[in-house]
Design an enzyme around this catalytic site. Sequence first.
Site, short mmCIF file in Angstrom:
data_model
loop_
_atom_site.label_atom_id
_atom_site.label_comp_id
_atom_site.label_asym_id
_atom_site.label_seq_id
_atom_site.Cartn_x
_atom_site.Cartn_y
_atom_site.Cartn_z
N SER A 132 0.82 -1.22 0.00
CA SER A 132 0.00 0.00 0.00
C SER A 132 0.85 1.26 0.00
CB SER A 132 -0.92 0.00 1.23
OG SER A 132 -1.76 -1.12 1.20
N GLU A 363 -4.73 -3.48 -6.98
CA GLU A 363 -5.00 -2.14 -7.55
C GLU A 363 -5.41 -1.15 -6.45
OE1 GLU A 363 -4.17 -2.23 -11.57
OE2 GLU A 363 -5.86 -0.92 -11.20
C1 LIG Z 1 -3.37 -11.84 -7.19
C2 LIG Z 1 -2.61 -10.57 -7.05
C3 LIG Z 1 -2.14 -9.93 -8.20
C4 LIG Z 1 -1.40 -8.75 -8.09
N1 LIG Z 1 -0.87 -8.17 -9.23
C5 LIG Z 1 0.00 -7.12 -9.11
C6 LIG Z 1 0.69 -6.62 -10.25
O1 LIG Z 1 0.52 -7.08 -11.39
N2 LIG Z 1 1.58 -5.62 -10.07
C7 LIG Z 1 1.82 -5.06 -8.84
O2 LIG Z 1 2.64 -4.16 -8.74
N3 LIG Z 1 1.17 -5.51 -7.73
C8 LIG Z 1 0.28 -6.54 -7.84
N4 LIG Z 1 -0.37 -7.03 -6.73
C9 LIG Z 1 -0.07 -6.46 -5.42
C10 LIG Z 1 -1.23 -5.67 -4.81
O3 LIG Z 1 -1.39 -4.48 -5.48
C11 LIG Z 1 -0.93 -5.52 -3.30
O4 LIG Z 1 -1.14 -6.79 -2.71
C12 LIG Z 1 -1.82 -4.48 -2.65
O5 LIG Z 1 -1.45 -3.19 -3.07
C13 LIG Z 1 -1.74 -4.53 -1.12
O6 LIG Z 1 -0.42 -4.56 -0.68
P1 LIG Z 1 0.03 -5.65 0.40
O7 LIG Z 1 -0.41 -6.98 -0.08
O8 LIG Z 1 1.49 -5.45 0.63
O9 LIG Z 1 -0.79 -5.31 1.69
P2 LIG Z 1 -0.40 -4.21 2.80
O10 LIG Z 1 -0.11 -2.91 2.14
O11 LIG Z 1 0.61 -4.78 3.72
O12 LIG Z 1 -1.79 -4.08 3.57
C14 LIG Z 1 -2.22 -4.99 4.56
C15 LIG Z 1 -3.53 -4.46 5.14
O13 LIG Z 1 -3.29 -3.19 5.78
C16 LIG Z 1 -4.17 -2.21 5.23
N5 LIG Z 1 -3.50 -0.90 5.20
C17 LIG Z 1 -2.25 -0.60 4.73
N6 LIG Z 1 -2.00 0.71 4.84
C18 LIG Z 1 -3.11 1.27 5.39
C19 LIG Z 1 -3.48 2.59 5.74
N7 LIG Z 1 -2.68 3.64 5.54
N8 LIG Z 1 -4.70 2.79 6.30
C20 LIG Z 1 -5.55 1.74 6.51
N9 LIG Z 1 -5.25 0.46 6.18
C21 LIG Z 1 -4.05 0.23 5.62
C22 LIG Z 1 -4.50 -2.71 3.83
O14 LIG Z 1 -5.70 -2.15 3.37
C23 LIG Z 1 -4.60 -4.21 4.09
O15 LIG Z 1 -5.86 -4.53 4.61
C24 LIG Z 1 -1.16 -8.19 -6.81
C25 LIG Z 1 -1.65 -8.83 -5.66
C26 LIG Z 1 -2.37 -10.00 -5.77
C27 LIG Z 1 -2.84 -10.67 -4.52
#
Ligand SMILES: Cc1cc2nc3c(=O)[nH]c(=O)nc-3n(C[C@H](O)[C@H](O)[C@H](O)COP(=O)(O)OP(=O)(O)OC[C@H]3O[C@@H](n4cnc5c(N)ncnc54)[C@H](O)[C@@H]3O)c2cc1C
Length: 390
Positions: A132, A363
């Site tokens: 994120s 996204e």
């Molecule tokens: C199947 C799949 C395909 C994907 N494809 C791509 C791709 O092609 N390219 C790419 O670049 N990425 C891709 N992603 C990555 C995706 O964009 C990230 O998983 C997503 O942005 C969330 O990041 P994270 O998993 O690190 O979760 P984190 O950022 O660690 O978040 C964990 C939790 O904390 C919450 N959180 C974090 N910060 C805050 C805040 N400030 N306030 C409140 N809540 C918060 C989040 O909402 C979530 O519930 C993909 C992911 C999946 C699962």
Amino acid sequence: MIGFDLTPEQKAIQERARRFSKEEILPVAAKYDRDGTFPVDVMQKAHQEGFLTPLVPKKYGGGGLGILDTCIISEELAAGCMGIYVSIFVSTLALYPIVRFGTEEQKERFLRPFCSKYTLASYCLSELTVGSDPASMKTTAILDGDHYLLNGTKMWITNGGYADFYLVFATTDPEKKHRGIASLIVPSNLEGVSHGEPIDKMGQRASNTTAVTFKDVKVPKENLLAGEGEGFKKAMAALDITRPMIAIGAVGIARTAMELATQYAKKRIQFGIPIIQHQAIQFMLADMAKDIEAARLLVYKAAWLADQGMRNSKEAAIAKAFAADIGMRVTTDAVQIFGGMGYTQWHPVEKLMRDAKVIQIYEGTAQIMRLIIARQMLREVDLKWEKSSD
Ligand SMILES: Cc1cc2nc3c(=O)[nH]c(=O)nc-3n(C[C@H](O)[C@H](O)[C@H](O)COP(=O)(O)OP(=O)(O)OC[C@H]3O[C@@H](n4cnc5c(N)ncnc54)[C@H](O)[C@@H]3O)c2cc1C
């Protein structure tokens, strides 16, 4: 004036996408979901149809379509299988920044060959420790003469194992946070580029998701997209355009779930009558219909704004947050209407529920969408009240 009619051209592309989804995607959706393998054959056909390049201008061989047009196609493809749709969609996510910010030379070098021959691309923003908060990314791109030396590992990359090139976001100076991020077009055959094994996922299992590692990769300077330090703005601008396309995917899934649940409810007899005659079931179906309609309209508005060249960050976030949530709710209720049958792999509704979940995560998560909405809304309210107190 506001019009809700699709143009004859939009109806035609909708019909073409609907047919493709019915004939090419739907029949193989369960198989690819079960096997967790990549549907190369479907992807090749989708490329021939132009579904990987709708936003690329016609002069480079693309569809030359608008964002709303692309959303109309997307709903149909996702209604067949969201995993296959997202594999198709990701090329637009990687290509759109080149369309919008690339030099003429970059467009000729990357867009034209992409349109003429089956090619795939990926968008590499996320890392294992940075999702994120992409401004804290660890991947570095250090200028060294006529090339950038790229080092780092990107995570969760859709099409990661199949892409011919990657659009990679990397920092040229970690101290500068988002102002230090550059975007580079990185061909997958450069020395030092490798990808991991496909990640075994809960849903959207036809899509290929891997880690992608860059180890001392020499990326020619000419592959820098826009200026150094401009990468973050470009990444976010691309997401404003592509979020409606993911949101409409949730609409497509929800629509299929509603249709399947309706058909089942008409046939399933309990207490001597089809369960659709129980008001509780009808109300669940009515809620599905109203949520799907509302989500589609939000997507159309966000897409329309972008087509007019207007800023749509808030509207794109609203559409994405709302559609992702209703996608989850509608598919969960569809499982409920199927009862025990819904909880098995004998019927496709459990797949739809698994496929819907990740739309609340990728996204930009559901929470990040609300952050974007709240920030913009607070700014608008402050502005309004400042003006009225003048
Ligand atoms: C199947 C799949 C395909 C994907 N494809 C791509 C791709 O092609 N390219 C790419 O670049 N990425 C891709 N992603 C990555 C995706 O964009 C990230 O998983 C997503 O942005 C969330 O990041 P994270 O998993 O690190 O979760 P984190 O950022 O660690 O978040 C964990 C939790 O904390 C919450 N959180 C974090 N910060 C805050 C805040 N400030 N306030 C409140 N809540 C918060 C989040 O909402 C979530 O519930 C993909 C992911 C999946 C699962």
